[in-house]
Design an enzyme around this catalytic site. Structure first.
Site, PDB file in Angstrom:
ATOM      1  N   TYR A 155     -10.884   6.973  -4.317  1.00 51.12           N
ATOM      2  CA  TYR A 155      -9.849   7.558  -3.447  1.00 51.12           C
ATOM      3  C   TYR A 155      -8.570   7.816  -4.256  1.00 51.12           C
ATOM      4  O   TYR A 155      -8.001   8.910  -4.204  1.00 51.12           O
ATOM      5  CB  TYR A 155      -9.569   6.601  -2.289  1.00 51.12           C
ATOM      6  CG  TYR A 155      -8.502   7.080  -1.328  1.00 51.12           C
ATOM      7  CD1 TYR A 155      -8.749   8.107  -0.431  1.00 51.12           C
ATOM      8  CD2 TYR A 155      -7.233   6.499  -1.321  1.00 51.12           C
ATOM      9  CE1 TYR A 155      -7.775   8.544   0.458  1.00 51.12           C
ATOM     10  CE2 TYR A 155      -6.251   6.918  -0.433  1.00 51.12           C
ATOM     11  CZ  TYR A 155      -6.521   7.942   0.452  1.00 51.12           C
ATOM     12  OH  TYR A 155      -5.553   8.373   1.332  1.00 51.12           O
ATOM     13  N   SER A 184      -1.315  10.392  -1.691  1.00 47.40           N
ATOM     14  CA  SER A 184      -1.288   8.961  -1.346  1.00 47.40           C
ATOM     15  C   SER A 184      -0.522   8.209  -2.422  1.00 47.40           C
ATOM     16  O   SER A 184      -0.562   8.588  -3.604  1.00 47.40           O
ATOM     17  CB  SER A 184      -2.711   8.419  -1.262  1.00 47.40           C
ATOM     18  OG  SER A 184      -2.706   6.999  -1.303  1.00 47.40           O
TER      19      SER A 184
END
Ligand SMILES: NC(=O)c1ccc[n+]([C@@H]2O[C@H](COP(=O)([O-])OP(=O)(O)OC[C@H]3O[C@@H](n4cnc5c(N)ncnc54)[C@H](OP(=O)(O)O)[C@@H]3O)[C@@H](O)[C@H]2O)c1
Length: 245
Positions: free
Chosen positions: A157, A143
């Site tokens: 995350y 990501s």
């Protein structure tokens, strides 16, 4: 020396039934690769995708495997090999997003995030690599938050995705003697179930003025598995519409 794998070498995708994973399955199958993929919560979508791949003249196999369970991951590798033979391409897309501020994030959620997003990625590489064809390709889906976070409640995350980027760098060195490359694709906002609730908030902030499509991520994955990408390994490639530029 550029030991490119055959264009028909099998692919194994962790997390392939929906979202970006399904676009990657469809793309690699359209290129002529037999594709095995895992799912955990979406058996109907997995079955429909296998059917779509087969209707298009390809070969697909859906395997139920929870990435949080290393034994499931090991068995998925075994099952894929039994059906299609040793893989030439491994894509690790399975991932979860749990949001929360650092002073409120539950310990169990933290453990779950690590189990799927970090240990699950490690297990997939660990159990697949010994069987991967020499010259094979591994792609992880990280990501853009690994580099810059940009919004609150995302620390855990982002941490898991930063861990993936670093794991990939080290794995690249270990696998280079076999001409196996491993690279990490770092998407920004892409239209999938994961981001359905966030899109109204994110869309106006994107420099390119739109959200990414799963097929655009699949295109980059396909390039990384092509002979053209033979000199790239250990890299993290951000594809985010300029979000973190
Ligand atoms: N969408 C975005 O904007 C965005 C941005 C950056 C990075 N990413 C990353 O891109 C990847 C794909 O995300 P997506 O947007 O396509 O999300 P999604 O639509 O929520 O799909 C998640 C995928 O991961 C699989 N998965 C989740 N937990 C799993 C587990 N325990 N075991 C096995 N598979 C599991 C799901 O399988 P089932 O279908 O069986 O549940 C599904 O294939 C993730 O790693 C995510 O972190 C997404």
């Amino acid at each position: 020396m550029n030991a490119a794998i055959s264009p028909s070498a099998p692919a194994l995708i962790f997390g392939g039934a929906r979202g970006m994973g399904a676009a990657i399955v469809r793309r690699l199958a359209a290129e002529g690769r037999p594709v095995a993929f895992t799912y955990v919560s979406a058996p109907e979508r997995a079955a429909t995708l296998v059917q779509a791949v087969e209707t298009g003249g390809g070969a697909g196999l859906a395997i139920r495997a929870d990435s949080a369970d290393p034994e499931d991951v090991r068995l998925a590798v075994e099952t894929a090999i039994e059906r299609f033979g040793k893989p030439g391409v491994l894509v690790i897309n399975a991932g979860i997003l749990m949001s929360g501020a650092i002073d409120q994030f539950a310990m169990d959620d933290f453990d779950r995030m690590l189990a799927v997003n970090v240990r699950g990625v490690f297990a997939a590489i660990r159990y697949s690599a010994p069987h991967l064809l020499d010259g094979g390709r591994i792609v992880t889906i990280g990501s853009n938050t690994a580099d810059r976070i940009g919004s609150p409640a995302s620390s855990v995350y982002a941490m898991t995705k930063a861990a993936v980027a670093q794991l990939v760098r080290g794995a690249a060195l270990d696998l280079a003697p076999r001409q196996i490359t491993i690279n990490n694709v770092q998407p920004g906002p892409v239209e999938t179930d994961m981001t359905a609730d966030l899109m109204a908030y994110i869309a106006p902030k994107l420099p390119l003025g739109r959200i990414g499509k799963p097929e655009e991520i699949a295109d980059l994955v396909a390039w990384l598995t092509s002979p053209a990408a033979g000199y790239m390994t250990g890299a993290s490639l951000t594809i985010d519409g300029g979000w973190t530029a």
